[in-house]
Design an enzyme around this catalytic site. Structure first.
Site, short mmCIF file in Angstrom:
data_model
loop_
_atom_site.label_atom_id
_atom_site.label_comp_id
_atom_site.label_asym_id
_atom_site.label_seq_id
_atom_site.Cartn_x
_atom_site.Cartn_y
_atom_site.Cartn_z
N GLY A 116 -10.96 1.97 4.83
CA GLY A 116 -9.87 1.90 3.86
C GLY A 116 -10.14 0.94 2.71
N ALA A 117 -10.67 -0.23 3.02
CA ALA A 117 -10.84 -1.25 1.98
C ALA A 117 -12.26 -1.26 1.41
CB ALA A 117 -10.53 -2.62 2.57
N ILE A 168 0.84 -1.21 0.00
CA ILE A 168 0.00 0.00 0.00
C ILE A 168 0.87 1.26 0.00
CG2 ILE A 168 -1.78 1.29 1.28
CD1 ILE A 168 -2.83 -1.46 2.25
N ASP A 198 11.48 2.47 5.93
CA ASP A 198 11.10 1.06 5.95
C ASP A 198 12.38 0.26 6.16
OD1 ASP A 198 10.45 -1.64 5.26
OD2 ASP A 198 8.70 -0.91 4.17
N HIS A 252 -12.94 2.77 9.66
CA HIS A 252 -12.21 1.66 9.02
C HIS A 252 -12.78 1.37 7.62
CE1 HIS A 252 -9.50 -1.97 10.13
NE2 HIS A 252 -9.50 -1.79 8.81
N GLU A 290 -11.93 -0.64 18.17
CA GLU A 290 -12.91 -0.53 17.08
C GLU A 290 -14.13 -1.38 17.41
OE1 GLU A 290 -11.23 -1.21 13.20
OE2 GLU A 290 -9.65 0.24 13.51
N CYS A 318 -4.09 4.94 7.94
CA CYS A 318 -5.03 3.98 7.33
C CYS A 318 -4.51 2.57 7.54
CB CYS A 318 -5.10 4.18 5.83
SG CYS A 318 -6.22 5.42 5.31
P1 NAD Z 1 2.82 -4.89 3.49
O1 NAD Z 1 3.21 -6.03 4.34
O2 NAD Z 1 2.84 -5.04 2.03
O3 NAD Z 1 3.73 -3.64 3.87
C1 NAD Z 1 4.07 -3.29 5.18
C2 NAD Z 1 5.42 -2.62 5.14
O4 NAD Z 1 5.72 -2.15 6.44
C3 NAD Z 1 6.55 -3.57 4.73
O5 NAD Z 1 7.29 -3.06 3.64
C4 NAD Z 1 7.41 -3.64 5.98
O6 NAD Z 1 8.79 -3.77 5.69
C5 NAD Z 1 7.11 -2.30 6.62
N1 NAD Z 1 7.47 -2.25 8.04
C6 NAD Z 1 7.45 -3.25 8.94
N2 NAD Z 1 7.92 -2.80 10.13
C7 NAD Z 1 8.22 -1.49 9.95
C8 NAD Z 1 8.74 -0.50 10.81
N3 NAD Z 1 9.05 -0.77 12.09
N4 NAD Z 1 8.92 0.75 10.31
C9 NAD Z 1 8.63 1.02 9.02
N5 NAD Z 1 8.16 0.09 8.15
C10 NAD Z 1 7.95 -1.14 8.61
O7 NAD Z 1 1.36 -4.45 4.00
P2 NAD Z 1 0.30 -3.60 3.20
O8 NAD Z 1 -0.57 -4.48 2.40
O9 NAD Z 1 0.98 -2.48 2.53
O10 NAD Z 1 -0.60 -3.06 4.42
C11 NAD Z 1 -0.11 -2.05 5.27
C12 NAD Z 1 -1.05 -1.89 6.46
O11 NAD Z 1 -2.34 -1.47 6.03
C13 NAD Z 1 -1.30 -3.16 7.27
O12 NAD Z 1 -1.31 -2.83 8.64
C14 NAD Z 1 -2.70 -3.56 6.87
O13 NAD Z 1 -3.32 -4.32 7.87
C15 NAD Z 1 -3.34 -2.21 6.70
N6 NAD Z 1 -4.56 -2.22 5.89
C16 NAD Z 1 -5.57 -1.41 6.29
C17 NAD Z 1 -6.72 -1.34 5.53
C18 NAD Z 1 -7.85 -0.48 5.97
O14 NAD Z 1 -9.00 -0.82 5.70
N7 NAD Z 1 -7.60 0.63 6.60
C19 NAD Z 1 -6.84 -2.09 4.36
C20 NAD Z 1 -5.76 -2.88 3.96
C21 NAD Z 1 -4.61 -2.93 4.73
C1 MLT Z 2 -7.70 -5.48 5.92
O1 MLT Z 2 -7.11 -5.99 6.87
O2 MLT Z 2 -7.75 -6.01 4.80
C2 MLT Z 2 -8.34 -4.16 6.13
O3 MLT Z 2 -8.18 -3.69 7.41
C3 MLT Z 2 -9.72 -4.05 5.64
C4 MLT Z 2 -10.70 -4.95 6.34
O4 MLT Z 2 -10.98 -4.75 7.49
O5 MLT Z 2 -11.17 -5.90 5.72
#
Ligand code: NAD
Ligand code: MLT
Length: 530
Positions: free
Chosen positions: A282-283, A152, A171, A280, A261, A230
């Site tokens: 985001g998705a 993301i 990162d 929440h 939540e 997010c």
């Molecule tokens: P991802 O695993 O592809 O990316 C996460 C990144 O964070 C990785 O590159 C990792 O190296 C980095 N990371 C880990 N520890 C770290 C640290 N201490 N400092 C900096 N970077 C660090 O995950 P993603 O698919 O990109 O998702 C990111 C986040 O978004 C997750 O927490 C996921 O649950 C959340 N998410 C939220 C929603 C929503 O509805 N709001 C939807 C989808 C995902």
């Molecule tokens: C996820 O983990 O994919 C997001 O937080 C969105 C959701 O809650 O499904």
């Protein structure tokens, strides 16, 4: 027929795909709370969820037949993955199906914060026309700090560059070269805090990221900084955000995720005009929900039908195109493990699985887990599989080693299993696939063989003299036990040999006792290789 329970709302497309499958019984019961889920889950083979269902240890312990939990979305923080692993239950997610949607939400929140869109909307709906109050900020040439440049974070970085923002990121897993190929400058965390006009979080919630934006971090930031989260509640310390807003150091906060939540109505951050919120979301687009639902349904259905593991969080995943080739090696490894465990009867302290040639290329990790599962299964009354085997081994202090070798010996493609006991005793079995895909035992200790690893199997250590096979065959014939095939292995220079008998039925204690009484037979084992 396998039974699938869907305990959260799922997009119509996903449900339709499940219901169209004639080999499944599907029950749709969205919104089940823990006690109802505990009562209901008992005889389901699969559970499909989103973020609403809490799959706790209690739920997992109540499940008698559960093989897989499929999460439509990425986060499995609502699943007790450790408890699932111990029971051999696979947990799958859909890690990328909602990434674009979530990245777009982060960009939406950044722009809404910069231009105060939600506040202006509320003001107009209250009958006001407050042009000066809602003057915003331009984003062009401003610096965006991305915490976590994963799936993301990268999409957000790409979109932000399209808005002509400068993008910096922190990162710890990424190399500066990889980041710069994405047009992003990787910087140390304090530098990101000091330089960014806007900060957006895209990390998982871990011990390291919990409260990564806290009082000390806010102290380092520019006055008026805009903060967006997010990712997961808790990455930003909510109390510290309150203090930063109170002091005027923070210019605005946008949150989609919260420590608790649903967030309580009296949440301390809700009183600030410059805080904007989404529950929440985001998705939450039709496109993403349809994508994650279809993905998770396909994954779960494939796993139930063929054992193909894709996007598992507690077992190695196998790409769809490799699964048909890898499957027979997984079966071979499990049978080799079961053979060695049952025949040698050892309690292993260390296990080494060597994959030679094709199995090394296809998936040594998955093959190692399969061999481990076969070796350990005799110690447990619950099924041991690739998910639970590493957990069970680790809990018991068994050291597991995986070795990949390009070529050796007479077989181009081979799986070798070596297990060592506390006493130092080492036992070895090697196997390969026949041209029909069947699992063959090619070596056991010092003996070379070509025995099929299948079904009810009688294994003998016997003297290499005439008449042994006839004597054993006579006993089996008398007891009406049909023998499908016999394979012999002899040790050159000795008068010892081993024989492996594939029988059509299990052998009774009486038959085994009779065989044991033969003077030419030194050791007998009757094993079952399912
Ligand atoms: P991802 O695993 O592809 O990316 C996460 C990144 O964070 C990785 O590159 C990792 O190296 C980095 N990371 C880990 N520890 C770290 C640290 N201490 N400092 C900096 N970077 C660090 O995950 P993603 O698919 O990109 O998702 C990111 C986040 O978004 C997750 O927490 C996921 O649950 C959340 N998410 C939220 C929603 C929503 O509805 N709001 C939807 C989808 C995902
Ligand atoms: C996820 O983990 O994919 C997001 O937080 C969105 C959701 O809650 O499904």
């Amino acid at each position: 027929m396998p039974r699938v329970l869907v305990s959260d709302t799922l997009s119509e497309a996903g449900l339709a795909l499940l219901r169209a499958n004639p080999d499944l019984v599907v029950e749709y019961a969205p919104g089940l709370k823990e006690p109802d889920l505990v009562a209901k889950i008992v005889d389901f083979d699969a559970l499909v969820i989103r973020s609403g269902s809490k799959v706790t240890k209690k739920v997992i312990e109540a499940a008698q037949k559960l093989r897989v939990i499929g999460r439509a979305g990425i986060g499995v923080d609502n699943v007790d993955v450790d408890a699932a692993s111990k029971r051999g239950i696979l947990v799958m997610n859909t890690p990328t199906g909602n990434s674009v949607t979530t990245a777009e939400h982060a960009i939406t929140l950044i722009m809404s914060l910069a231009r105060k869109v939600p506040q202006a909307t509320a003001s107009m709906k209250a009958g006001k026309w407050e042009k000066t109050k809602f003057q915003g900020r331009e984003l062009t040439d401003k610096t965006l700090g991305v915490l976590g440049l994963g799936t993301i974070g990268r999409i957000v970085a790409d979109r932000a560059r399209g808005l002509h923002m400068k993008v910096i990121a922190y990162d710890p897993v990424l190399t500066p070269d990889r980041a710069s190929s994405l047009g992003v400058q990787l910087v140390p965390l304090p530098e990101l805090f000091a330089r960014a006009d806007v900060i957006t979080a895209h990390t998982p919630l871990t011990a390291e990221t919990r409260g990564i934006v806290n009082d000390a971090a806010i102290e380092k930031m520019k006055k008026g900084v805009l903060l967006v989260n997010c990712a997961r509640g808790g990455v930003y310390d909510e109390a510290a955000l309150g203090r930063g807003l109170e002091s005027g150091k923070i210019g605005g906060v946008a949150l989609d995720v919260f420590l608790q939540e649903p967030a309580p109505a009296d949440h301390p951050l809700f009183k600030f005009d410059n805080v904007i919120l989404t529950p929440h979301l985001g998705a939450s687009t039709e496109e993403a929900q349809e994508r994650v639902a279809l993905e998770v349904v396909e994954q779960v259905v494939n796993y139930l039908a063929t054992g193909t593991i894709v996007n598992a969080v507690n077992a190695p995943s196998v790409p769809q195109e490799i699964a048909p080739k890898l499957g027979p090696y997984l079966d071979l490894a499990r049978r080799l493990g079961a053979f060695l465990g049952q025949v040698e009867g050892i309690a292993p302290r260390a296990i080494e699985v060597e994959c030679v040639g094709e199995p090394a290329e296809l998936g040594a990790k998955a093959i190692t887990r399969a061999a481990l599962a076969g070796l350990l299964e005799r110690f447990f009354d619950e099924p041991v599989n690739a998910v639970s085997a590493p957990v069970l081994a680790e809990e018991r202090g068994i050291v597991v080693r995986e070795v990949r070798t390009e070529r050796r010996g007479k077989f181009a493609n081979l799986v070798a299993l070596r297990a060592t006991e506390e006493s130092g005793k080492l036992v070895v079995a090697e196997g390969a696939l026949a041209s029909d895909g069947s699992a063959r035992l090619t070596r056991w200790g010092d003996y070379e063989l070509d025995a099929e690893l299948f079904g009810h199997t009688l294994v003998l250590f016997n003297e290499d003299t005439p008449g042994v096979i006839g004597a054993v065959g006579t006993i089996l014939g008398r007891e009406n036990v049909n023998v499908a095939q016999v394979n012999l292995g002899r040790q050159k220079g000795t008068r010892q040999s081993v024989s492996v008998w594939n029988c059509d039925a299990a052998l009774s204690e009486g038959v085994l006792d009779e065989i044991k009484k033969l003077a030419t037979v030194a050791r007998v084992a009757s094993i079952s290789l399912k």
